[in-house]
Design a protein around this motif. Structure first.
Motif, PDB file in Angstrom:
ATOM      1  N   ALA A  23     -13.140  10.682   2.436  1.00  9.98           N
ATOM      2  CA  ALA A  23     -13.580  10.852   3.838  1.00  9.98           C
ATOM      3  C   ALA A  23     -14.062   9.532   4.260  1.00  9.98           C
ATOM      4  N   GLN A  24     -14.466   8.584   3.548  1.00 12.40           N
ATOM      5  CA  GLN A  24     -14.941   7.273   4.094  1.00 12.40           C
ATOM      6  C   GLN A  24     -13.665   6.497   4.469  1.00 12.40           C
ATOM      7  N   ALA A  25     -12.502   6.378   3.553  1.00 16.42           N
ATOM      8  CA  ALA A  25     -11.352   5.647   3.857  1.00 16.42           C
ATOM      9  C   ALA A  25     -10.583   6.333   5.135  1.00 16.42           C
ATOM     10  N   PHE A  26     -10.797   7.630   5.214  1.00 13.08           N
ATOM     11  CA  PHE A  26      -9.987   8.269   6.343  1.00 13.08           C
ATOM     12  C   PHE A  26     -10.805   9.115   7.189  1.00 13.08           C
ATOM     13  N   PRO A  27     -11.471   8.516   7.926  1.00 11.79           N
ATOM     14  CA  PRO A  27     -12.454   9.271   8.781  1.00 11.79           C
ATOM     15  C   PRO A  27     -11.649  10.311   9.675  1.00 11.79           C
ATOM     16  N   SER A  59       4.337   1.923  -7.446  1.00 17.80           N
ATOM     17  CA  SER A  59       3.790   1.405  -6.148  1.00 17.80           C
ATOM     18  C   SER A  59       4.548   1.497  -5.335  1.00 17.80           C
ATOM     19  N   THR A  60       4.063   1.091  -4.082  1.00 16.53           N
ATOM     20  CA  THR A  60       4.794   1.450  -2.580  1.00 16.53           C
ATOM     21  C   THR A  60       4.521   0.019  -2.167  1.00 16.53           C
ATOM     22  N   PRO A  61       5.328  -0.366  -0.790  1.00 18.28           N
ATOM     23  CA  PRO A  61       4.876  -1.342  -0.223  1.00 18.28           C
ATOM     24  C   PRO A  61       3.881  -1.241   0.510  1.00 18.28           C
ATOM     25  N   THR A  62       3.055  -0.243   0.738  1.00 19.71           N
ATOM     26  CA  THR A  62       1.787   0.090   1.355  1.00 19.71           C
ATOM     27  C   THR A  62       0.896  -0.799   0.534  1.00 19.71           C
ATOM     28  N   THR A  63      -0.199  -1.463   1.241  1.00 19.15           N
ATOM     29  CA  THR A  63      -1.002  -2.323   0.583  1.00 19.15           C
ATOM     30  C   THR A  63      -2.592  -2.073   1.050  1.00 19.15           C
ATOM     31  N   ALA A  64      -2.821  -1.685   1.994  1.00 21.66           N
ATOM     32  CA  ALA A  64      -4.228  -1.303   2.453  1.00 21.66           C
ATOM     33  C   ALA A  64      -4.271  -0.325   3.484  1.00 21.66           C
ATOM     34  N   VAL A  65      -5.590   0.378   3.316  1.00 19.32           N
ATOM     35  CA  VAL A  65      -5.741   1.353   4.088  1.00 19.32           C
ATOM     36  C   VAL A  65      -6.738   0.835   5.118  1.00 19.32           C
ATOM     37  N   ILE A  66      -6.153   1.291   6.254  1.00 18.64           N
ATOM     38  CA  ILE A  66      -6.706   0.528   7.416  1.00 18.64           C
ATOM     39  C   ILE A  66      -8.194   0.969   7.790  1.00 18.64           C
ATOM     40  N   ALA A  67      -8.551   2.261   7.326  1.00 18.75           N
ATOM     41  CA  ALA A  67      -9.909   2.489   7.879  1.00 18.75           C
ATOM     42  C   ALA A  67     -10.913   1.756   6.990  1.00 18.75           C
ATOM     43  N   THR A  68     -10.497   1.202   5.976  1.00 19.08           N
ATOM     44  CA  THR A  68     -11.701   0.509   5.304  1.00 19.08           C
ATOM     45  C   THR A  68     -10.840  -0.954   5.009  1.00 19.08           C
ATOM     46  N   THR A  69     -11.825  -1.855   4.579  1.00 12.87           N
ATOM     47  CA  THR A  69     -11.266  -3.190   4.385  1.00 12.87           C
ATOM     48  C   THR A  69     -10.609  -3.372   2.987  1.00 12.87           C
ATOM     49  N   PRO A  70      -9.638  -3.756   2.588  1.00 12.36           N
ATOM     50  CA  PRO A  70      -8.857  -4.059   1.228  1.00 12.36           C
ATOM     51  C   PRO A  70      -9.687  -4.808   0.534  1.00 12.36           C
ATOM     52  N   SER A  71     -10.141  -4.695  -0.503  1.00 11.25           N
ATOM     53  CA  SER A  71     -11.026  -5.323  -1.709  1.00 11.25           C
ATOM     54  C   SER A  71     -10.187  -6.368  -2.312  1.00 11.25           C
ATOM     55  N   THR A  72     -10.873  -7.527  -2.624  1.00 11.13           N
ATOM     56  CA  THR A  72     -10.098  -8.431  -3.557  1.00 11.13           C
ATOM     57  C   THR A  72     -11.229  -8.543  -4.729  1.00 11.13           C
ATOM     58  N   ILE A  73     -12.127  -7.689  -4.888  1.00 13.84           N
ATOM     59  CA  ILE A  73     -12.859  -7.532  -6.204  1.00 13.84           C
ATOM     60  C   ILE A  73     -11.842  -7.113  -7.168  1.00 13.84           C
ATOM     61  N   ASN A  74     -12.190  -7.475  -8.666  1.00 11.42           N
ATOM     62  CA  ASN A  74     -11.664  -6.851  -9.799  1.00 11.42           C
ATOM     63  C   ASN A  74     -12.310  -5.730 -10.384  1.00 11.42           C
ATOM     64  N   PHE A  75     -12.108  -4.704  -9.568  1.00 18.28           N
ATOM     65  CA  PHE A  75     -13.011  -3.304  -9.980  1.00 18.28           C
ATOM     66  C   PHE A  75     -12.639  -2.821 -11.618  1.00 18.28           C
TER      67      PHE A  75
END
Length: 763
Positions: free
Chosen positions: A320-324, A52-68
Motif C-alpha cells: 500500500a505504501q509503495a504503490f498508492p 532479477s529483472t532490469p527493473t531497479t526502483a519502485v517510483i512511489a518510494t525512494t530506493p534505499s541504499t541501506i543494507n537491510f
C-alpha cells in the motif's frame, strides 16, 4: 456470543532464561509443544528464488541504499520467510500506512512502537487503556510492525502506524483459558480501525461462529476497500475455523484473507487449519517458531496462525505504501497471484493460494507499457542489435525510463539492459555446403547458372521457397543461388540473380576477378547484415568513356531466431560508374537502402521507436593491375542511416563503413589472394529517445527526459584471409586460412580462426 482468541503456543525464550508455556487452542484444539529451539541461526528463506529483472526502483518510494540484510533482519524470521528484502530495497517500510490490530492491546515496554501508535487507539470494553495484560496483542503487533533499531527484531512493516483496538474481556487474559472477546467489542474494533483510516485490519482471533454484528462490521470495512486478515485456526482441521469461515462470506467481496501457517521450510504446520473449501481466500505465511516479544519485552518463539496473520498484514502495508494507486482488492490479487505455489499445483485445499512471497509481489506483473502511453515494453527484450552495432549496448545505463505494469505500478527500467546483440555467426560454415551441383546453360546472348545442394544430413538448411518446387523436389534439393546473364546489345549487359547480392553481380559485370574468399567479404558484398530470399537485378552500359551500372536488390532481413518466415524486408538501389586509366580502374557511386522493420539489420521494439530506416551509401573502389598477373585492390563503403522517428524516438542517426584491401595473383594454373577486410560497422551515432522519467501517482502526470542510446560498438571486427589454389585434373584445389578478430564487432569475443581445403571440378 464470545470469541476465544487464537492463543498461540509460546515455545521458548530466546534469552538465556528458558521459559516454557502451555498453548490455548483456537476453538477447541490445542497446539502441541515443540522442542526448545537451538542457538538462533539464519532462518531459511521460504519460496523459490526469483530471477532479477532490469527493473531497479519502485517510483512511489525512494530506493534505499541501506543494507537491510543485517543481523536484525536475519533474526526476524517472519520477514525473512516473506522475502521482504525486495520491498525494503525499493524503499517500502510501511511508513504512512496504518494497520488496525483488533486484539488484547499493546505494551510498549521496549519502545518499539514509540511515535507510531494512533492516538485514536483505545480500550473498547472498559477504561483500562490499551496496555496489554496477556502479551498476545503485543507479540502480534511485533511481527507486523516492530521497529528496526538494530538490536531486536523488526516487523514486516517496521515503520507502519498502528491503530490498537483493545477488545479482550476484563480479566480474561490472566485466566488459564486465555483471552476472550465479545462480538460487540470486535465489531467496534473493526469500525474504529475503518474510521481511523487503516488500510488493513489484523484479527488474530478465532473460535466459534461470528454473529451478524461482526460480519456487518467486516462488510463495512470491505466496502471501504480495507483488507481484513484473519487467522485460520489452530485445530489442524481440513477447513478454517467457523469464525474465519463466516468472516469471509461472499458479501465481503473477497476482501478477507484467511491466514494459514507454514514452517521455516514452507511445509504447512500440523496445527494449522487448512484451506479446504475456502482455498480461494487462503494464503499461508510463517506461523511456526516466529520470533517476537511479549508485554514485558521478553523475546520468544511463538507458534500459531495468530502470527501468520500479522506477517500478511505487514505485507499489505508495504504494498500500500509503495504503490498508492493499488486498491485493497488489487493488493489481495497481487499477494495471491505472486504466492509461491506449494502442495498440489494451483490453488489447493492445503495451501490455498500458496506461500506469501514479497519478492514476486514487488516485481512487475502482467503486461507493461511506457508510462503515460499504451506503448508496450518488455522486461526482458526490447530489441536485438545487428553485427554492425556489435556490443554497443553492453553495459549501457543511460536509457532509463518509467514503465507501468498491469496493475498501473510504476517502475524504473534500464531499457538498454533489455537489448541483446546478434548471436555470433560462423561464416565458414555457410560457405562450405557440400555436394553442390552447378548447372550452366547458354544459348546465344543468354546464360543461366544455378547452384543446387543435395539435402544430405548435417548440411545447413537453404531457402527453397523461391524456386517454386513441389514438396517432393524441395526435399531432394535445396536452392543456393542462381543468375541469368543476358547480353542485350554490344554495349549493354543485364544479370538477374536469386540469392545473389547486388555487389557480386555488379562485380561480375565490371569484369572483376572473383577469387574464392570464404570469410572476408568485399565492402559491397552484403547490405551490412544477414539476409535471405534476395532478388537482384544489375544492368551495365558501356558509355565509351566509362561504364555505368545500375543495380537493385530486395530481400528479407534474417532474424537471429527461428522465425524464418518474417516479412521484415529491405530494398536497395545503386548507380556506379567505372573507368579505366591505363592499368588502374576506378569505380564509384551511390545508393540508397530502405528497411521496413529494421535498422541496419537490428530490430527494436515499440519502446525504442520500432523499426524502419533509410540508408544512403557511397562506394569507392580502386583496382590496379601491377603486371605479371598481380593486382592490388581497395574498396570502401560509407553509409549514413536515418531511423524512422515517431513515438519515443526523436532522432536516430548512424554513420557506418566497411572496407576491403586485396592483393591477388591470377595465373593459368595457380592463384593467390590475401584480403584484409572490415565488415559493416557503426562508427558513430545512436538514438535520442524521449522517455518517461518520472511519474506522479496522485495526478498521473508523467515527466519526460531525453536519453541517449549510443549504437557504436566498442569492438571492431577485422578479417584476414589468405587463399591459394592450384589447377589439378580439370579442377581447382583451394586452401583458405582466415582469422576474424573481435568477430561480430564484440570487443570481448574470442578470435575466430580456421582453415578450409576444397576441390571444385567443372564440367
Amino acid at each position: 456470543m464470545r470469541k476465544i482468541i487464537q492463543r498461540a503456543c509460546l515455545i521458548a525464550a530466546v534469552a538465556p532464561t528458558l521459559l516454557l508455556a502451555g498453548c490455548g487452542g483456537g476453538g477447541s484444539g490445542g497446539v502441541a509443544s515443540t522442542p526448545t529451539p537451538p542457538t538462533p541461526s539464519t532462518p531459511p528463506i521460504t519460496g523459490t528464488p526469483t530471477t532479477s529483472t532490469p527493473t531497479t526502483a519502485v517510483i512511489a518510494t525512494t530506493p534505499s541504499t541501506i543494507n537491510f540484510n543485517d543481523a536484525e533482519y536475519q533474526r526476524s524470521n517472519a520477514a525473512v520467510a516473506a522475502n521482504a528484502l525486495a520491498a525494503y530495497a525499493a524503499g517500502a517500510t510501511g511508513a504512512g500506512i496504518e494497520i488496525g490490530i483488533v486484539d488484547s492491546g499493546l505494551s510498549n515496554a521496549g519502545g518499539q512502537f514509540t511515535g507510531r501508535i494512533d492516538p485514536a487507539s483505545r480500550d473498547l470494553v472498559s477504561n483500562r487503556g490499551i496496555t496489554d495484560e496477556g502479551g498476545h496483542g503485543t507479540s502480534v503487533a511485533g511481527v507486523a510492525a516492530a521497529a528496526r533499531d538494530g538490536s531486536d527484531i523488526l516487523g514486516v512493516a517496521f515503520n507502519a502506524t498502528l491503530l490498537i483496538a483493545r477488545t479482550d474481556s476484563v480479566g480474561s487474559c490472566v485466566s488459564s483459558d486465555g483471552c476472550s472477546h465479545s462480538d460487540s467489542a470486535i465489531a467496534q474494533g473493526i469500525d474504529l480501525a475503518r474510521q481511523s483510516g487503516a488500510r488493513v485490519i489484523n484479527m488474530s482471533l478465532g473460535g466459534s461462529q461470528a454473529n451478524n454484528t461482526v460480519v456487518s462490521a467486516i462488510r463495512r470495512a470491505a466496502a471501504a476497500g480495507i483488507v481484513v486478515v484473519i487467522s485460520a485456526g489452530n485445530d489442524g482441521a481440513a477447513d478454517p475455523d467457523l469464525f474465519a469461515q463466516v468472516a469471509s462470506d461472499a458479501a465481503t467481496n473477497g476482501m478477507v484473507i484467511i491466514a494459514g501457517s507454514h514452517d521455516a521450510n514452507g511445509v504447512t504446520s500440523s496445527f494449522s487449519d487448512k484451506a479446504g473449501s475456502y482455498r480461494q481466500f487462503y494464503l499461508t505465511a510463517l506461523g511456526e517458531r516466529v520470533r517476537s516479544f511479549d508485554e514485558n519485552f521478553g523475546h520468544f518463539l511463538f507458534s500459531g496462525t495468530s502470527y501468520s496473520a500479522p506477517t500478511i498484514s505487514g505485507a499489505v502495508a508495504l504494498l500500500a505504501q509503495a504503490f498508492p494507486n493499488l486498491t485493497g482488492k488489487q493488493i489481495i490479487n497481487l499477494l495471491y497471484s505472486t504466492a509461491t505455489d506449494a502442495g498440489a499445483a494451483g490453488v489447493d485445499a492445503i495451501y490455498g493460494n500458496g506461500l506469501l512471497n514479497l519478492t514476486r509481489a514487488f516485481q512487475p506483473q502482467g503486461s507493461s507499457s511506457l508510462a503515460g502511453s499504451a506503448v508496450p515494453v518488455s522486461l526482458a527484450s526490447n530489441g536485438t542489435t545487428s553485427t554492425a552495432m556489435g556490443d554497443a549496448v553492453t553495459g549501457a545505463s543511460s536509457a532509463r525510463t518509467v514503465i507501468l505494469d498491469g496493475y498501473g505500478r510504476a517502475y524504473s527500467l534500464n531499457v538498454a539492459g533489455t537489448i541483446g546483440h546478434a548471436a555470433a555467426i560462423r561464416p565458414l560454415t555457410g560457405s562450405l555446403v557440400g555436394d553442390i551441383r552447378t548447372t550452366n546453360v547458354g544459348n546465344g546472348p543468354i546464360a543461366i547458372s544455378m547452384n543446387i545442394a543435395r539435402s544430405n544430413v548435417g548440411q545447413p538448411a537453404a531457402d527453397v521457397r523461391a524456386l517454386g518446387l513441389s514438396d517432393h523436389d524441395a526435399r531432394l534439393a535445396r536452392f543456393i543461388s542462381a543468375r541469368v546473364l543476358a547480353r542485350i546489345d554490344g554495349r549493354t549487359q543485364a544479370v538477374f540473380g536469386m540469392a545473389e547480392g547486388a555487389g557480386r553481380l555488379s562485380a561480375m559485370l565490371d569484369g572483376r576477378a572473383d577469387l574464392p574468399f570464404l570469410v572476408a567479404r568485399d565492402s559491397d558484398a552484403t547490405p551490412g547484415f544477414a539476409s535471405r530470399g534476395n532478388q537482384t537485378l544489375a544492368i551495365r552500359r558501356d558509355l565509351g568513356f566509362a561504364g555505368v551500372t545500375i543495380a537493385s536488390e530486395r530481400g528479407i532481413v534474417a532474424k537471429p531466431v527461428a522465425d524464418r518466415l518474417s516479412d521484415d524486408g529491405y530494398a536497395m538501389a545503386s548507380i556506379r560508374f567505372d573507368r579505366r586509366f591505363g592499368s588502374v580502374n576506378l569505380s564509384g557511386g551511390g545508393g540508397m537502402m530502405r528497411e521496413g522493420g529494421s535498422v541496419l539489420g537490428a530490430r527494436f521494439g515499440a519502446a525504442l521507436g520500432g523499426g524502419g530506416a533509410t540508408t544512403k551509401m557511397l562506394d569507392l573502389r580502386v583496382d590496379w593491375d601491377i603486371g605479371n598477373g598481380w593486382a592490388l585492390a581497395g574498396a570502401v563503403r560509407q553509409g549514413w542511416t536515418r531511423a524512422d522517428t515517431g513515438g519515443v524516438l526523436s532522432s536516430g542517426r548512424l554513420s557506418s563503413n566497411s572496407f576491403a584491401i586485396d592483393i591477388v595473383r591470377q595465373a593459368r594454373d595457380h592463384r593467390f589472394g590475401l584480403r584484409v577486410a572490415q565488415p559493416m560497422r557503426v562508427e558513430q551515432g545512436g538514438y535520442d529517445l524521449n522517455l518517461p522519467a518520472s511519474y506522479d501517482y496522485a495526478t498521473g502526470l508523467v515527466g519526460y527526459a531525453r536519453q541517449r542510446l549510443g549504437l557504436a560498438p566498442k569492438g571492431r571486427e577485422v578479417d584476414i584471409e589468405g587463399t591459394y589454389g592450384r589447377y589439378f585434373a580439370g579442377g581447382w584445389i583451394d586452401m583458405n586460412l582466415f582469422l576474424r578478430n573481435q568477430p561480430g564487432n564484440v570487443e570481448t569475443a574470442a578470435p575466430d580462426r580456421g582453415a578450409a581445403l576444397r576441390y571444385s571440378l567443372g564440367f
